[in-house]
Design a protein around this motif. Sequence first.
Motif, PDB file in Angstrom:
ATOM      1  N   TYR A   1       9.274  26.241 -12.514  1.00 37.61           N
ATOM      2  CA  TYR A   1       9.294  24.790 -12.716  1.00 37.61           C
ATOM      3  C   TYR A   1      10.122  24.115 -11.623  1.00 37.61           C
ATOM      4  O   TYR A   1       9.746  23.089 -11.077  1.00 37.61           O
ATOM      5  CB  TYR A   1       9.876  24.481 -14.100  1.00 37.61           C
ATOM      6  N   ARG A   2      11.263  24.720 -11.309  1.00 36.82           N
ATOM      7  CA  ARG A   2      12.117  24.157 -10.268  1.00 36.82           C
ATOM      8  C   ARG A   2      11.434  24.204  -8.896  1.00 36.82           C
ATOM      9  O   ARG A   2      11.523  23.239  -8.127  1.00 36.82           O
ATOM     10  CB  ARG A   2      13.452  24.908 -10.216  1.00 36.82           C
ATOM     11  N   ILE A   3      10.778  25.316  -8.606  1.00 36.20           N
ATOM     12  CA  ILE A   3      10.097  25.440  -7.311  1.00 36.20           C
ATOM     13  C   ILE A   3       9.006  24.382  -7.167  1.00 36.20           C
ATOM     14  O   ILE A   3       8.865  23.745  -6.112  1.00 36.20           O
ATOM     15  CB  ILE A   3       9.493  26.856  -7.138  1.00 36.20           C
ATOM     16  N   LEU A   4       8.236  24.180  -8.221  1.00 40.94           N
ATOM     17  CA  LEU A   4       7.172  23.179  -8.169  1.00 40.94           C
ATOM     18  C   LEU A   4       7.754  21.765  -8.032  1.00 40.94           C
ATOM     19  O   LEU A   4       7.203  20.922  -7.313  1.00 40.94           O
ATOM     20  CB  LEU A   4       6.306  23.262  -9.426  1.00 40.94           C
ATOM     21  N   THR A   5       8.867  21.506  -8.705  1.00 39.17           N
ATOM     22  CA  THR A   5       9.508  20.195  -8.575  1.00 39.17           C
ATOM     23  C   THR A   5      10.071  20.000  -7.177  1.00 39.17           C
ATOM     24  O   THR A   5       9.935  18.921  -6.581  1.00 39.17           O
ATOM     25  CB  THR A   5      10.627  20.045  -9.623  1.00 39.17           C
TER      26      THR A   5
ATOM     27  N   LEU B   1       0.827  -1.207   0.000  1.00 39.93           N
ATOM     28  CA  LEU B   1       0.000   0.000   0.000  1.00 39.93           C
ATOM     29  C   LEU B   1       0.860   1.256   0.000  1.00 39.93           C
ATOM     30  O   LEU B   1       0.616   2.197  -0.770  1.00 39.93           O
ATOM     31  CB  LEU B   1      -0.925   0.005   1.220  1.00 39.93           C
ATOM     32  N   THR B   2       1.872   1.271   0.846  1.00 39.95           N
ATOM     33  CA  THR B   2       2.720   2.452   0.972  1.00 39.95           C
ATOM     34  C   THR B   2       3.517   2.715  -0.292  1.00 39.95           C
ATOM     35  O   THR B   2       3.645   3.861  -0.731  1.00 39.95           O
ATOM     36  CB  THR B   2       3.677   2.278   2.171  1.00 39.95           C
ATOM     37  N   PHE B   3       4.039   1.653  -0.881  1.00 42.67           N
ATOM     38  CA  PHE B   3       4.913   1.824  -2.038  1.00 42.67           C
ATOM     39  C   PHE B   3       4.160   2.373  -3.245  1.00 42.67           C
ATOM     40  O   PHE B   3       4.764   3.034  -4.097  1.00 42.67           O
ATOM     41  CB  PHE B   3       5.576   0.490  -2.409  1.00 42.67           C
ATOM     42  N   PHE B   4       2.865   2.132  -3.320  1.00 43.60           N
ATOM     43  CA  PHE B   4       2.106   2.653  -4.453  1.00 43.60           C
ATOM     44  C   PHE B   4       2.223   4.167  -4.536  1.00 43.60           C
ATOM     45  O   PHE B   4       2.439   4.727  -5.613  1.00 43.60           O
ATOM     46  CB  PHE B   4       0.633   2.254  -4.372  1.00 43.60           C
ATOM     47  N   GLY B   5       2.063   4.846  -3.390  1.00 46.33           N
ATOM     48  CA  GLY B   5       2.140   6.306  -3.395  1.00 46.33           C
ATOM     49  C   GLY B   5       3.501   6.805  -3.851  1.00 46.33           C
ATOM     50  O   GLY B   5       3.603   7.800  -4.588  1.00 46.33           O
ATOM     51  N   ILE B   6       4.566   6.140  -3.405  1.00 45.00           N
ATOM     52  CA  ILE B   6       5.921   6.532  -3.796  1.00 45.00           C
ATOM     53  C   ILE B   6       6.103   6.364  -5.305  1.00 45.00           C
ATOM     54  O   ILE B   6       6.530   7.276  -6.014  1.00 45.00           O
ATOM     55  CB  ILE B   6       6.961   5.690  -3.036  1.00 45.00           C
ATOM     56  N   TRP B   7       5.760   5.172  -5.794  1.00 45.25           N
ATOM     57  CA  TRP B   7       5.962   4.856  -7.206  1.00 45.25           C
ATOM     58  C   TRP B   7       5.097   5.711  -8.114  1.00 45.25           C
ATOM     59  O   TRP B   7       5.575   6.238  -9.132  1.00 45.25           O
ATOM     60  CB  TRP B   7       5.664   3.373  -7.437  1.00 45.25           C
ATOM     61  N   TRP B   8       3.833   5.891  -7.767  1.00 45.95           N
ATOM     62  CA  TRP B   8       2.909   6.582  -8.655  1.00 45.95           C
ATOM     63  C   TRP B   8       3.266   8.057  -8.790  1.00 45.95           C
ATOM     64  O   TRP B   8       3.203   8.624  -9.890  1.00 45.95           O
ATOM     65  CB  TRP B   8       1.483   6.422  -8.155  1.00 45.95           C
ATOM     66  N   ALA B   9       3.666   8.692  -7.692  1.00 45.33           N
ATOM     67  CA  ALA B   9       4.070  10.090  -7.768  1.00 45.33           C
ATOM     68  C   ALA B   9       5.340  10.240  -8.605  1.00 45.33           C
ATOM     69  O   ALA B   9       5.467  11.184  -9.390  1.00 45.33           O
ATOM     70  CB  ALA B   9       4.284  10.651  -6.366  1.00 45.33           C
ATOM     71  N   TRP B  10       6.297   9.311  -8.426  1.00 42.07           N
ATOM     72  CA  TRP B  10       7.520   9.362  -9.230  1.00 42.07           C
ATOM     73  C   TRP B  10       7.198   9.174 -10.706  1.00 42.07           C
ATOM     74  O   TRP B  10       7.697   9.909 -11.566  1.00 42.07           O
ATOM     75  CB  TRP B  10       8.499   8.266  -8.783  1.00 42.07           C
ATOM     76  N   MET B  11       6.374   8.198 -11.016  1.00 43.95           N
ATOM     77  CA  MET B  11       6.058   7.883 -12.404  1.00 43.95           C
ATOM     78  C   MET B  11       5.367   9.044 -13.096  1.00 43.95           C
ATOM     79  O   MET B  11       5.701   9.406 -14.233  1.00 43.95           O
ATOM     80  CB  MET B  11       5.180   6.642 -12.465  1.00 43.95           C
ATOM     81  N   ASN B  12       4.412   9.680 -12.437  1.00 48.92           N
ATOM     82  CA  ASN B  12       3.672  10.775 -13.062  1.00 48.92           C
ATOM     83  C   ASN B  12       4.575  11.960 -13.384  1.00 48.92           C
ATOM     84  O   ASN B  12       4.471  12.563 -14.452  1.00 48.92           O
ATOM     85  CB  ASN B  12       2.516  11.210 -12.159  1.00 48.92           C
ATOM     86  N   PHE B  13       5.461  12.306 -12.447  1.00 56.14           N
ATOM     87  CA  PHE B  13       6.390  13.400 -12.732  1.00 56.14           C
ATOM     88  C   PHE B  13       7.339  13.032 -13.878  1.00 56.14           C
ATOM     89  O   PHE B  13       7.648  13.863 -14.734  1.00 56.14           O
ATOM     90  CB  PHE B  13       7.210  13.763 -11.496  1.00 56.14           C
TER      91      PHE B  13
ATOM     92  N   TRP C   1       6.963  11.068 -16.509  1.00 55.20           N
ATOM     93  CA  TRP C   1       6.360  11.168 -17.839  1.00 55.20           C
ATOM     94  C   TRP C   1       6.018  12.611 -18.177  1.00 55.20           C
ATOM     95  O   TRP C   1       6.135  13.028 -19.344  1.00 55.20           O
ATOM     96  CB  TRP C   1       5.119  10.272 -17.925  1.00 55.20           C
ATOM     97  N   PHE C   2       5.596  13.390 -17.191  1.00 62.88           N
ATOM     98  CA  PHE C   2       5.332  14.805 -17.453  1.00 62.88           C
ATOM     99  C   PHE C   2       6.614  15.511 -17.882  1.00 62.88           C
ATOM    100  O   PHE C   2       6.636  16.254 -18.867  1.00 62.88           O
ATOM    101  CB  PHE C   2       4.767  15.484 -16.198  1.00 62.88           C
ATOM    102  N   ALA C   3       7.713  15.282 -17.138  1.00 66.13           N
ATOM    103  CA  ALA C   3       8.968  15.956 -17.430  1.00 66.13           C
ATOM    104  C   ALA C   3       9.559  15.524 -18.764  1.00 66.13           C
ATOM    105  O   ALA C   3      10.349  16.252 -19.365  1.00 66.13           O
ATOM    106  CB  ALA C   3       9.977  15.694 -16.309  1.00 66.13           C
ATOM    107  N   SER C   4       9.201  14.344 -19.237  1.00 65.37           N
ATOM    108  CA  SER C   4       9.671  13.906 -20.543  1.00 65.37           C
ATOM    109  C   SER C   4       8.982  14.668 -21.667  1.00 65.37           C
ATOM    110  O   SER C   4       9.559  14.852 -22.736  1.00 65.37           O
ATOM    111  CB  SER C   4       9.424  12.401 -20.720  1.00 65.37           C
ATOM    112  N   ALA C   5       7.761  15.133 -21.408  1.00 66.51           N
ATOM    113  CA  ALA C   5       7.004  15.868 -22.421  1.00 66.51           C
ATOM    114  C   ALA C   5       7.112  17.383 -22.257  1.00 66.51           C
ATOM    115  O   ALA C   5       7.107  18.124 -23.238  1.00 66.51           O
ATOM    116  CB  ALA C   5       5.529  15.460 -22.373  1.00 66.51           C
ATOM    117  N   PHE C   6       7.211  17.857 -21.005  1.00 63.82           N
ATOM    118  CA  PHE C   6       7.292  19.289 -20.720  1.00 63.82           C
ATOM    119  C   PHE C   6       8.402  19.525 -19.694  1.00 63.82           C
ATOM    120  O   PHE C   6       8.339  18.998 -18.585  1.00 63.82           O
ATOM    121  CB  PHE C   6       5.976  19.806 -20.135  1.00 63.82           C
TER     122      PHE C   6
END
Length: 389
Positions: free
Chosen positions: A96-100, A70-82, A84-89
């Motif tokens: 951008y740095r502050i938000l990251t 359960l715990t690892f899902f939150g870690i992995w999913w947040a990493w994965m979403n950023f 793929w976003f950073a690969s496109a934008f």
Amino acid sequence: MSGESPTAERGSFGLTRMRPRDPTQVFRAASPLELFFDLIFVVAVSFSSAQLHELEAEGHLWSGVLAYVLTFFGIWWAWMNFTWFASAFDVDDWFYRILTLTQMAGVLVLATGIKSAMSHGDYRILILGYVIMRLALVTQWLRASRSHPELRRTALRYAVGVVICQILWIGFPWISPSLQIPVFLVLVACELAVPVWAESARKTPWHSAHIADRYGSFTLIVLGESVLASTSAVVSAADNSHHLGQLVITGFAGLVLAAGMWWLYFATEVTERLDEIRTALPFGYGHYAVFAAAGAFSAGITVLLSSQMDTSDLSPVAAAATLTIPVGIFVLGVWFLILRHNLEGVTRIIVPVGAFVIAACAFLPGAIIFAALVMAGLVVLVERHRVSH
């Protein structure tokens, strides 16, 4: 090394219009900010692995594994979403740095809540950190929606979907414990559905080679953390043990397993399978098992050492299983996501069979030694029979 587009222009307040990156850009490497982002996330992975070790060593095997999943899902999913976003934008201006960095701060908040979540079922701090990370990403998507009209619908779908999910997650810590698992599964399904829904409007221009590099880098970091944790455990145990020979053998076999995991993961290229959404999403989603197994590997070897030192409440078979099963899952995941598309003949079948054999080595005396031997055999087979590109 800046991650911003070569054609980026500075506007008001020193901000850059968030144009999509070129998906065909040559030599698209991870930026220093992305690598820093990974290192912060490994803190959370390390905390969850350490807590898994404590729970398993105390005999709370199934509850510990469930809490870890359960715990690892939150870690992995947040990493994965950023990722793929950073690969496109990726504009690399101050906002951008502050938000990251805000997302990194959310990771650290999440990390401080791991112990209470896994040991006591109190998910309040963990959820707070998760929501901080996700809402910072929502701001990035809203910025992208304003900067590029053609991708506005996709970006707004991401933003709306993530916000709805976060509203639902906020209520998770207050539901009845008996309902946590089914509610968790529903929320996970909602989270996984957001990229499918958003990308159906218009595909974001992620960079296939960049995505492969990012996943490979995170795999390396997690495996490196596992080697560090296992080495520290061996050194600590050696200071208080008369069984130095056994500890050395366990440490060496653990290194063979880690090296084999690395070898299999990087045995062949995967970039060509990341161009289309129908193959890219399964690759991304499937890495939950790969990353979680790699993180559990470090917990498993420390549990096995604790068992050898007679400081664990688990039986020898159960202690060995905390190591061999994660390694088996890792190998099976790598085969499914990467290797099966690039192997010839019977080797395509032998590798998944080998993964189950590694897991089953827990029933043998000297389980880690036999698991290391099977891993070495799989590496030899893959090297001999992989398809050349």
